[in-house]
Design an enzyme around this catalytic site. Structure first.
Site, PDB file in Angstrom:
ATOM      1  N   PRO A  52       3.267  -0.559  -1.465  1.00 35.72           N
ATOM      2  CA  PRO A  52       3.392  -2.008  -1.255  1.00 35.72           C
ATOM      3  C   PRO A  52       3.832  -2.454   0.146  1.00 35.72           C
ATOM      4  O   PRO A  52       4.927  -2.971   0.346  1.00 35.72           O
ATOM      5  CB  PRO A  52       4.415  -2.409  -2.318  1.00 35.72           C
ATOM      6  N   CYS A  53       2.932  -2.320   1.096  1.00 35.52           N
ATOM      7  CA  CYS A  53       3.227  -2.746   2.463  1.00 35.52           C
ATOM      8  C   CYS A  53       3.349  -4.265   2.573  1.00 35.52           C
ATOM      9  O   CYS A  53       3.936  -4.771   3.531  1.00 35.52           O
ATOM     10  CB  CYS A  53       2.181  -2.206   3.425  1.00 35.52           C
ATOM     11  N   HIS A  54       2.836  -4.994   1.582  1.00 27.03           N
ATOM     12  CA  HIS A  54       2.963  -6.459   1.592  1.00 27.03           C
ATOM     13  C   HIS A  54       4.413  -6.894   1.405  1.00 27.03           C
ATOM     14  O   HIS A  54       4.758  -8.035   1.675  1.00 27.03           O
ATOM     15  CB  HIS A  54       2.068  -7.090   0.522  1.00 27.03           C
TER      16      HIS A  54
END
Length: 179
Positions: free
Chosen positions: A135-137
């Site tokens: 989850p780089c967001h």
């Protein structure tokens, strides 16, 4: 040999990629670094078990559930530093966020270094080949900037909103290199 399939999501078309056993890529349509480290041609294959499992995971995610990242066999291709950053991304809880600077401190601590560059962390986050699942967001600037999502800031906002993050603390940058 690499295989791919498409997945239709609330944030647009997604390409999934596998080496036959593991998930090696998940890219949003138009994503910066699309294809990432997969340099070979991908063969379309809609019935590969790992890709079916990933679609099921994404179905759960997009219906508001919090499926475990560990339910998927992930094999992102990258160097030791990038993998260390991606491991930290996997530790960010659903509906939460962290700053690039906080990740830099964690990497420095885990590698017994006095400090680590937030910009280097940003590069590793931006080159994450398995978006959404890794989850780089969930990474934001220390000042609340929603900068730096390779899939597009509009999609980063949708994903954070989907997870119930209070967006009142954040802003979209109007200039900069990480738009």
């Amino acid at each position: 040999m690499y295989y791919s399939t498409q997945y239709s999501s609330p944030v647009g078309s997604i390409t999934l990629a596998s080496d036959g056993q593991n998930l090696v890529g998940l890219w949003l349509e138009g994503q910066k670094y699309f294809g990432g480290p997969v340099t070979e041609e991908m063969t379309e294959k809609c019935d590969l078990p790992v890709l079916d499992t990933t679609k099921d995971w994404l179905d759960k995610y997009f219906t508001g559930q919090n499926p475990a990242i560990s339910d998927l066999p992930l094999a992102p291709n990258g160097g030791a530093f990038r993998k260390a950053v991606w491991d930290i991304l996997c530790e960010i809880p659903y509906g939460k966020y962290i700053t690039y600077g906080e990740i830099a401190k964690i990497v420095a601590s885990r590698t017994n270094k006095a400090s680590m560059s937030s910009q280097a962390v940003g590069g590793a986050v931006g080159h994450n080949p398995i978006s959404i699942i890794i989850p780089c967001h969930r990474v934001v600037g220390a000042n609340g900037s929603l900068t730096g999502y390779a899939g597009g800031i509009d999609k980063k906002i949708k994903l954070l909103e989907h997870e119930g993050v209070d967006m009142s603390k954040f802003f979209t940058p109007t200039r900069g290199t990480a738009l």
